[in-house]
Motif scaffolding. Structure first.
Motif, mmCIF file in Angstrom:
data_model
loop_
_atom_site.group_PDB
_atom_site.id
_atom_site.type_symbol
_atom_site.label_atom_id
_atom_site.label_comp_id
_atom_site.label_asym_id
_atom_site.label_seq_id
_atom_site.Cartn_x
_atom_site.Cartn_y
_atom_site.Cartn_z
ATOM 1 N N SER A 144 10.988 64.885 -52.999
ATOM 2 C CA SER A 144 10.035 64.653 -53.559
ATOM 3 C C SER A 144 9.802 63.521 -54.384
ATOM 4 O O SER A 144 10.839 62.867 -54.487
ATOM 5 N N ASN A 145 8.640 62.832 -54.775
ATOM 6 C CA ASN A 145 8.559 61.469 -55.203
ATOM 7 C C ASN A 145 9.205 61.273 -56.603
ATOM 8 O O ASN A 145 9.496 60.376 -56.880
ATOM 9 N N GLY A 146 9.322 62.567 -57.268
ATOM 10 C CA GLY A 146 9.819 62.624 -58.740
ATOM 11 C C GLY A 146 11.107 62.737 -58.841
ATOM 12 O O GLY A 146 11.579 62.549 -60.201
ATOM 13 N N LEU A 147 11.943 63.031 -57.620
ATOM 14 C CA LEU A 147 13.316 63.451 -57.975
ATOM 15 C C LEU A 147 14.103 62.356 -58.465
ATOM 16 O O LEU A 147 14.958 62.760 -59.267
ATOM 17 N N GLU A 201 6.680 59.739 -49.828
ATOM 18 C CA GLU A 201 6.648 58.426 -49.487
ATOM 19 C C GLU A 201 7.089 57.477 -50.425
ATOM 20 O O GLU A 201 7.878 56.281 -50.160
ATOM 21 N N TYR A 202 7.211 57.649 -51.876
ATOM 22 C CA TYR A 202 7.696 56.942 -52.927
ATOM 23 C C TYR A 202 9.099 57.600 -53.614
ATOM 24 O O TYR A 202 9.405 57.216 -54.534
ATOM 25 N N ALA A 203 9.802 58.488 -52.788
ATOM 26 C CA ALA A 203 10.857 59.006 -52.989
ATOM 27 C C ALA A 203 11.782 57.990 -53.623
ATOM 28 O O ALA A 203 12.574 58.380 -54.540
ATOM 29 N N GLU A 261 9.613 64.586 -38.373
ATOM 30 C CA GLU A 261 9.060 64.105 -37.278
ATOM 31 C C GLU A 261 8.486 63.002 -37.692
ATOM 32 O O GLU A 261 8.177 62.121 -36.842
ATOM 33 N N VAL A 262 8.041 62.821 -38.906
ATOM 34 C CA VAL A 262 7.142 61.639 -39.346
ATOM 35 C C VAL A 262 8.057 61.013 -40.675
ATOM 36 O O VAL A 262 8.504 61.684 -41.490
ATOM 37 N N LEU A 263 8.015 59.716 -40.424
ATOM 38 C CA LEU A 263 8.886 58.966 -41.562
ATOM 39 C C LEU A 263 7.984 57.684 -42.077
ATOM 40 O O LEU A 263 7.785 57.011 -41.624
ATOM 41 N N VAL A 264 7.263 58.132 -43.409
ATOM 42 C CA VAL A 264 6.435 57.022 -44.094
ATOM 43 C C VAL A 264 7.284 56.940 -45.396
ATOM 44 O O VAL A 264 7.355 57.549 -46.152
#
Length: 576
Positions: free
Chosen positions: A254-257, A279-281, A300-303
């Motif tokens: 997650s972004n907050g981890l 995205e902001y992990a 499959e997707v890396l953003v």
């Protein structure tokens, strides 16, 4: 501690001494709990309170098994204690360290003192079993900075085991069977810097399992059974530099981890079951050096929006990769990437895109710092951008990319190129004079192409052999109908430029005599085939001439032998 008593006989002294030792054992402090292995000398002797090595007593629902002597199981050397042979494999029993205090009495019987402290910094348990982490360890050995209890069959760790562990910096618990971590499991080891929990059975740790570890630098949770990480589990680890969570079952980051881990430098997530990364992990770590998310088949997707020096995402199922931020070295090999975007491609230095499904490289038109590019095994790639800015490129791999020719402009813009691989393509002709600016070229791999022998011979003589350039020969095939020049397979046929000239001449004449257009096309095709056949026949004739010359030489030698033999028999006289 030193005391003097009146000389009223040894029995009185011994009684007083024993009373004093009992009181001392009950009020033992940290300075009196060091392990001592001093030996008896001529001027003093040692008395200990330990009459047995272990005893038991109930403690709530488990029994405490007292360890009162380390001399039998442990060996001391230069501040390190190595112990073996401990067996605490009953889940209902917990080891409890309670080491004796040693006292020395002078020969005159009037003076005694407690044993000197020993600075024990490291404890290593080998060939031992502790189902439960032992208690009272750090009270008895308060100077311990490193504890190694790997492969001890441990299943349970609780905060009670780390009371007074304020000097502990390195804790190794890998290779055990720990399945749970409760709240604040290590909080009393507040100075802990390195924690190794790899190869255990952790699945659902408490959200506050690592609470209180503000000084932790390195955390290894690899090869466990983690499926999900609580949002705040790492929030107390403000000093964390390295986080290893490879070989688990994680599906989402997650972004907050990691929002509180601003000092992170290395994050290893390979070998999980990741389906998505926020995205902001990793955007909270401005100085990230290594991020590895390789071997996550469902991904499959890396953003990502991040700053990282080395990014590895090998052997996933990636079809689309969008990277926003400063990225220097990227390895995306063994995926199915079709769409690729870098917001700051001008910062790229090393890019590996081998074994993907790329059809174009338009996003790489501005890569002035790029030193290594590998796009091998992208058979649909075909043509390359002609407006590349790549003055610092040193290694370029274009193997198996469907290339039919090398653009001259591509070669002119790479003055620092040292290694070029164009093997396993469809290249038939190369003009070696196009390489005049590649003065630093040391390796040129050209095998497994569709070489025209006329062009290949020129490439070999003018470029490769003349400058001592390294190359790889083809594997010899006995059924191959062509030839091998210096180990590279080729076929004799008309040079490409002559074929084009013949076709252009035909088209010119067709414009003047339009009525005979079809006949002239057919004639030109026949003429081209006739010339190719003639070139092959000329090549075969050269080989036949060479063979005939060798046969003639052999025949001449045989005639000479026959003449010598005849002369010998003519001069031979047989007498009976």
């Amino acid at each position: 501690m030193r005391a003097r008593v009146r000389n009223q006989g040894v029995p009185l002294i011994m009684c007083m001494l024993l009373l004093l030792l009992v009181a001392t054992a009950q009020c033992r402090n940290e300075d009196e709990s060091d392990f001592s292995t001093e030996t008896e000398t001529e001027t003093e002797y040692t008395t200990t309170l330990a009459s047995v090595e272990s005893s038991t007593q109930p403690n709530n629902d488990k029994q405490l098994v007292y360890i009162e002597n380390l001399q039998k199981n442990c060996h001391l050397k230069r501040g390190t204690v190595r112990c073996s042979g401990f067996r605490f494999d009953d889940i209902e029993k917990v080891a409890f360290f309670s080491l004796p205090t040693q006292v020395r009495i002078a020969p005159d019987g009037a003076t005694y003192e407690l044993g000197d402290k020993q600075h024990l910094g490291t404890l290593i348990m080998e060939n031992s079993t502790f189902i439960n982490f032992p208690l009272h360890l750090f009270y008895e050995l308060p100077l311990l900075s490193e504890v190694d209890m790997r492969d001890c069959g441990m299943q349970y760790v609780s905060w009670e085991g780390f009371l007074a562990a304020n000097k502990l910096k390195i804790l190794l618990l890998s290779g055990n069977a720990i399945s749970e971590l409760g709240e604040s499991s290590f909080s009393y080891a507040s100075e802990l810097e390195f924690l190794f929990l790899s190869d255990n059975k952790l699945s659902s740790p408490h959200p506050d399992a690592f609470k209180g570890l503000q000084n932790l630098i390195h955390l290894d949770l690899s090869d466990n059974q983690l499926e999900e990480l609580p949002e705040r589990i790492f929030h107390d680890l403000a000093a964390l530099h390295t986080l290893i969570i490879s070989g688990n079952r994680l599906r989402f980051i997650s972004n907050g981890l990691l929002t509180q881990n601003t000092r992170l430098q290395t994050v290893i997530l390979q070998g999980n079951q990741l389906q998505q990364l926020g995205e902001y992990a990793f955007s909270s770590a401005p100085h990230l050096l290594h991020l590895d998310v390789s071997h996550n088949a469902p991904l499959e997707v890396l953003v990502l929006n991040l700053n990282v020096v080395n990014l590895r995402a090998r052997n996933c199922s990636l079809t689309r990769v969008n990277l926003f931020g400063a990225v220097t070295n990227v390895d995306l090999s063994d995926n199915r990437v079709q769409e690729l975007y870098f917001s700051t491609s001008e910062l790229l230095e090393d890019l590996v895109l081998r074994n993907n499904s790329l059809g174009q490289l338009a996003t790489l038109s501005r890569v002035p710092r790029l030193r290594h590019l590998d796009v091998g095994n992208n058979p649909q790639l075909g043509e390359l951008p002609t407006d590349w800015q790549k003055p610092h490129l040193e290694r370029l791999d274009l193997s198996n990319t469907g290339l039919q020719q090398l653009p001259q402009q591509l070669l002119e813009d790479m003055p620092n190129l040292r290694k070029l691989n164009v093997s396993n393509n469809k290249i038939s002709d190369i003009d070696p004079h196009d390489f005049k600016r590649l003065s630093r070229l040391t390796h040129f791999y050209i095998h497994a192409n569709n070489w025209n022998c006329f062009s290949l011979r020129m490439v070999m003589d003018v470029l490769i052999l003349q400058h001592g350039i390294t190359y790889t020969p083809d594997k010899v095939d006995d059924d191959f109908m062509g030839s091998y020049i210096k180990g590279i397979a080729c076929m004799y046929r008309l040079p490409e430029r002559e074929q084009l000239k013949s076709q252009s001449d035909t088209e010119s004449s067709a414009s003047v005599e339009y009525s005979q257009h079809s006949d002239r096309d057919a004639t030109s095709d026949v003429e081209m085939l006739r010339r190719e056949f003639k070139a092959v026949v000329q090549h075969l004739e050269q080989k036949f001439d060479s063979v005939f010359a060798q046969l003639s030489s052999l025949n001449a030698k045989m005639n000479s032998l026959e003449h010598m033999n005849s002369s010998l028999w003519n001069q031979l006289t047989i007498t009976v």
